[in-house]
Structure formats: C-alpha cells, structure tokens
Design a protein around this motif. Structure first.
Motif, PDB file in Angstrom:
ATOM      1  N   LEU A  40       0.830  -1.211   0.000  1.00 54.37           N
ATOM      2  CA  LEU A  40       0.000   0.000   0.000  1.00 54.37           C
ATOM      3  C   LEU A  40       0.866   1.262   0.000  1.00 54.37           C
ATOM      4  O   LEU A  40       0.534   2.260  -0.646  1.00 54.37           O
ATOM      5  CB  LEU A  40      -0.903   0.017   1.242  1.00 54.37           C
ATOM      6  N   LEU A  41       1.978   1.204   0.723  1.00 55.61           N
ATOM      7  CA  LEU A  41       2.872   2.374   0.787  1.00 55.61           C
ATOM      8  C   LEU A  41       3.406   2.743  -0.593  1.00 55.61           C
ATOM      9  O   LEU A  41       3.650   3.918  -0.888  1.00 55.61           O
ATOM     10  CB  LEU A  41       4.030   2.089   1.751  1.00 55.61           C
ATOM     11  N   LYS A  42       3.557   1.724  -1.451  1.00 51.35           N
ATOM     12  CA  LYS A  42       4.074   1.987  -2.811  1.00 51.35           C
ATOM     13  C   LYS A  42       3.136   2.860  -3.635  1.00 51.35           C
ATOM     14  O   LYS A  42       3.566   3.476  -4.616  1.00 51.35           O
ATOM     15  CB  LYS A  42       4.280   0.661  -3.544  1.00 51.35           C
ATOM     16  N   THR A  43       1.852   2.918  -3.261  1.00 51.06           N
ATOM     17  CA  THR A  43       0.919   3.766  -4.030  1.00 51.06           C
ATOM     18  C   THR A  43       1.278   5.241  -3.867  1.00 51.06           C
ATOM     19  O   THR A  43       0.852   6.076  -4.652  1.00 51.06           O
ATOM     20  CB  THR A  43      -0.539   3.587  -3.544  1.00 51.06           C
ATOM     21  N   GLY A  44       2.005   5.567  -2.792  1.00 54.97           N
ATOM     22  CA  GLY A  44       2.402   6.960  -2.560  1.00 54.97           C
ATOM     23  C   GLY A  44       1.399   7.761  -1.744  1.00 54.97           C
ATOM     24  O   GLY A  44       1.714   8.867  -1.300  1.00 54.97           O
ATOM     25  N   ILE A  45       0.184   7.240  -1.549  1.00 53.95           N
ATOM     26  CA  ILE A  45      -0.764   7.986  -0.705  1.00 53.95           C
ATOM     27  C   ILE A  45      -0.405   7.756   0.772  1.00 53.95           C
ATOM     28  O   ILE A  45       0.404   6.883   1.100  1.00 53.95           O
ATOM     29  CB  ILE A  45      -2.248   7.603  -0.988  1.00 53.95           C
ATOM     30  N   ILE A  46      -0.996   8.552   1.647  1.00 55.80           N
ATOM     31  CA  ILE A  46      -0.695   8.424   3.075  1.00 55.80           C
ATOM     32  C   ILE A  46      -1.357   7.148   3.611  1.00 55.80           C
ATOM     33  O   ILE A  46      -2.568   6.976   3.480  1.00 55.80           O
ATOM     34  CB  ILE A  46      -1.234   9.648   3.856  1.00 55.80           C
ATOM     35  N   VAL A  47      -0.565   6.272   4.175  1.00 51.39           N
ATOM     36  CA  VAL A  47      -1.094   5.029   4.750  1.00 51.39           C
ATOM     37  C   VAL A  47      -1.080   5.195   6.268  1.00 51.39           C
ATOM     38  O   VAL A  47      -0.016   5.318   6.882  1.00 51.39           O
ATOM     39  CB  VAL A  47      -0.230   3.818   4.332  1.00 51.39           C
ATOM     40  N   VAL A  48      -2.286   5.236   6.854  1.00 49.68           N
ATOM     41  CA  VAL A  48      -2.388   5.355   8.312  1.00 49.68           C
ATOM     42  C   VAL A  48      -2.671   3.965   8.870  1.00 49.68           C
ATOM     43  O   VAL A  48      -3.737   3.401   8.626  1.00 49.68           O
ATOM     44  CB  VAL A  48      -3.521   6.317   8.724  1.00 49.68           C
ATOM     45  N   VAL A  49      -1.695   3.410   9.571  1.00 51.13           N
ATOM     46  CA  VAL A  49      -1.906   2.108  10.203  1.00 51.13           C
ATOM     47  C   VAL A  49      -2.312   2.383  11.648  1.00 51.13           C
ATOM     48  O   VAL A  49      -1.539   2.950  12.425  1.00 51.13           O
ATOM     49  CB  VAL A  49      -0.637   1.233  10.133  1.00 51.13           C
ATOM     50  N   ASP A  50      -3.546   2.037  11.954  1.00 47.84           N
ATOM     51  CA  ASP A  50      -4.100   2.335  13.273  1.00 47.84           C
ATOM     52  C   ASP A  50      -3.873   1.126  14.174  1.00 47.84           C
ATOM     53  O   ASP A  50      -4.537   0.096  14.038  1.00 47.84           O
ATOM     54  CB  ASP A  50      -5.590   2.660  13.109  1.00 47.84           C
ATOM     55  N   GLU A  51      -2.910   1.273  15.078  1.00 45.09           N
ATOM     56  CA  GLU A  51      -2.555   0.165  15.984  1.00 45.09           C
ATOM     57  C   GLU A  51      -3.138   0.393  17.377  1.00 45.09           C
ATOM     58  O   GLU A  51      -2.461   0.209  18.392  1.00 45.09           O
ATOM     59  CB  GLU A  51      -1.027   0.030  16.040  1.00 45.09           C
ATOM     60  N   ALA A  52      -4.413   0.766  17.422  1.00 45.13           N
ATOM     61  CA  ALA A  52      -5.063   1.016  18.712  1.00 45.13           C
ATOM     62  C   ALA A  52      -4.982  -0.205  19.637  1.00 45.13           C
ATOM     63  O   ALA A  52      -4.963  -0.068  20.861  1.00 45.13           O
ATOM     64  CB  ALA A  52      -6.526   1.407  18.488  1.00 45.13           C
TER      65      ALA A  52
END
Ligand SMILES: Cc1ncc(COP(=O)(O)O)c(C=O)c1O
Length: 362
Positions: free
Chosen positions: A182-194
């Motif tokens: 997903l990071l390769k798409t270049g958009i901001i990837v928010v991984v929510d590790e709540a």
C-alpha cells in the motif's frame, strides 16, 4: 437568512457517529445500578488505569496551569516506548483527534480517503467532517483487506488510506508486506494500531523509512485511560512538524499527560493486565464457540466479533441490554448478523454467559 442556513452543506447531511456511552447513562437507560452494568461495548480496559496513575494524579500540583503545548515530557517518554526519536511523535486527545488532524492536514474539499469496511467508523465520519469523499473497498468474508481493490482506489485525488490492525470490529491483522504494498501507491497510509499491545505486531519501525506512513496508537485500550483521552502517532518528521503546528496548542490536558507518563512508568503492571485480558479472551472464545447459535471470529485484539445464527443478533443484543449487559451491535447490512463483545474480567464473562443462556432460551 436563518443562522442555520449558514451551516456548511456537508454538515447538514452528516449522520452522527454512534458512540459508546457512559456507564451512568447506560445504567439509567435500562434501569440497573451503575455497579450492575457489565460494559462490553467499548473495548475499554475493565481493570482501569495502573495504581500509579491514580497516585500521580492525586499528587499533581499544577492543574491550574495550562499543560505543555509541546508535550515535551510525554513525547520523550513515548519515543522511548515506541523506539523512535521524539521528533517522530505527536500526542492527541485520543487517536480520534489525530485522525481528524491528519484528515484536516491532507484533504482539500473533494479529496478522497480509502476506507476498508467493516472497520472503525471514525475514518469515514471524520473524512466527511473534513470535506473529503469516502471510497469504500470492502474486506473479504474473512475480513482481510482487498489489496488490489485498495490500490485501484488510490487515484489522483486520493490522499489517505486507513488500515486498522488489529481491525475493529473483526480483530484481524494486516501483515507488513500488505502495508508495504500500500505504501508503494504513494498515498498516506495510516496504520491504526489502537490494539497493538494485545497482538504485539507493529510497523512503527518502518516510519523513518517511508515518508507516507503514519502509525497511530492509544492509551484507551491497553492502559485503561479511555476517559482521559490520550493517543499518539508516529509520523514522518515533516508531517509531525505540520501536526505540531496545526494542532490546538493544549490538546493533551494536564491530567492526561500525567496519567500517560505514569502509565509508561508502570509497564509491568499494565502488561500483566493485558495478559489477564488475553487469557480471558481465550476462555470467552471457547465458551462462545460452544454455543450452537454463535460463531466467534478469531481475534488479535481485546474483543471478539461473533456471528449470531438465525438472524437473531439484534434480538440478542437487546435481551442482553435489558439485563445490564452491553455489547456492540452495528445496524449495517454487512454486520447485521454480528455482535462485538469486548473482553472483560472473568466475572464479566460469567455474567454474559448466564445472560446469553436466558436470552437464547427465553
Ligand atoms: C481502531 C480504533 N482506532 C482508534 C480508536 C479510538 O481510540 P481513542 O480512544 O484513542 O480515540 C478506536 C476506539 O474504539 C479504535 O477501535
């Protein structure tokens, strides 16, 4: 012109978020005592904060002074906990506030956010509040994300994708390879590790390597501070600077800063409670799977999503409520046959199981 007509158009159409309510409100609603409420609907920590937190709050002498706008001590302690420099860390009034700040930072009106439902409802809600549009890419039957679908949705006006891992409400994780894709798409990837502390898997170590990865965490679940509202994020340094610049100056109140710092000084105690919850999760899962009408889904978090057979999920939820036992029901087409049950103490599981028997056979 009436003042109401001046309200932004997007708020006129906005559907309110369906939040979990206070113990007092729940008790009053169904007519049980506050002590009689078994609250398994908010993924909170039934053991509460560490005893050190209570002592630190009682001793703190500066509640009449504004809290540190730079969160200096807290960011330093968090940096040590996460294993990154403090320049990567910003704290928020719960991760909810950070979700909102991130979206305000990246969305121009009409920009898109990729949502991977079923997942945490604040992502689409805050997107709409911030003037964005939501592109839904549903998860599969096992609640795994559709990577190809998510990549395809990352078009020119797409800015952000949210991946909760473990995911709420399914309890499933997303592996590091998928996040890297997903990071390769270049958009901001928010991984929510709540729910990180319940599963031990993180991608926080990748934050210095990618300029588009943000990892969110919270003290609401493992540390028992949901009522004090303290979350934090690990951000690429340039983005952390923007968030520090745009956030409300005193967003972490003094009590929350004191409590979070005291929690980080009492990791052994808190990790012990996490172990208690994990042990109870195994028992709850086993007991639920023995019931013919329940199909619990394996979970890496402090809750279990459970399919209720025979179209009776809402009925079960209501029957439990009347007995003072609160679990989460989602009135959506995808989740209408499920309930999500937070893992409580052994006595909470006992009360739940007894009530389930009454409701199911009643
Ligand atoms: C995946 C996820 N992220 C964030 C939150 C919100 O956490 P906080 O209390 O820090 O705002 C929740 C709460 O349920 C959650 O499930």
């Amino acid at each position: 012109m009436k003042a109401e007509e001046l309200v932004c158009r997007r708020f006129q159409a906005l559907k309110a978020y369906d939040p979990t309510r206070s113990v007092e409100a729940l008790a009053q609603e169904v007519g049980v005592s506050v002590a009689g409420v078994v609250k398994l609907d908010g993924n909170e920590n039934p053991y509460g904060p560490s005893p050190r937190v209570k002592r630190a709050l009682a001793r703190y002498p500066y509640f009449h002074i504004y809290p540190d706008p730079y969160q200096t001590a807290l960011r330093k302690a968090l940096a040590g906990y996460v294993g990154l420099g403090e320049e990567y860390i910003v704290a928020g009034a719960g991760s909810d506030e950070l979700i909102d700040l991130i979206l305000r930072l990246f969305l121009d009106p009409g920009d898109r956010v990729v949502n991977l439902p079923p997942t945490f409802g604040m992502y689409p809600f805050s997107t709409l509040v911030c003037g964005g549009e939501v592109a839904e890419v549903p998860r599969d039957d096992d609640f795994q994300i559709d990577l190809e679908g998510a990549k395809k949705a990352a078009g020119p006006r797409t800015k952000v994708v949210f991946v909760a891992s473990p995911n709420n409400p399914s309890g499933t994780t997303t592996d590091r390879k998928t996040i890297q894709a997903l990071l390769k798409t270049g958009i901001i990837v928010v991984v929510d590790e709540a729910y990180y502390e319940f599963c031990g898997e993180t991608v926080a170590d990748l934050v210095p390597k990618y300029d588009n990865l943000i990892v969110l965490r919270t003290f609401s679940k493992w540390a028992g501070l949901a009522g004090l509202r303290v979350g934090y994020g690990a951000f690429p340094r340039a983005i952390a600077e923007y968030i520090m610049k745009m956030k409300p100056p005193y967003n972490i109140n003094a009590a929350a800063q004191v409590a979070a710092l005291a929690s980080l000084r009492d990791l052994e105690y808190l990790r012990g409670r996490v172990q208690d919850i994990l042990k109870e999760r195994e028992r709850l899962f086993f007991e639920l799977s023995r019931l013919l009408y329940m199909r619990p889904h394996p979970s890496r978090a402090n809750f279990i999503l459970c399919r209720v057979m025979g179209g009776r999920a809402k009925y079960l939820w209501q029957g439990l409520r009347q007995r003072g036992i609160f679990v989460r029901y989602f009135d959506t087409p995808r989740l209408k046959d499920f309930v999500r049950i937070s893992v409580g103490r052994p006595e909470d599981t006992d009360a739940l199981l007894a009530a389930l028997k009454e409701v199911a056979h009643g």
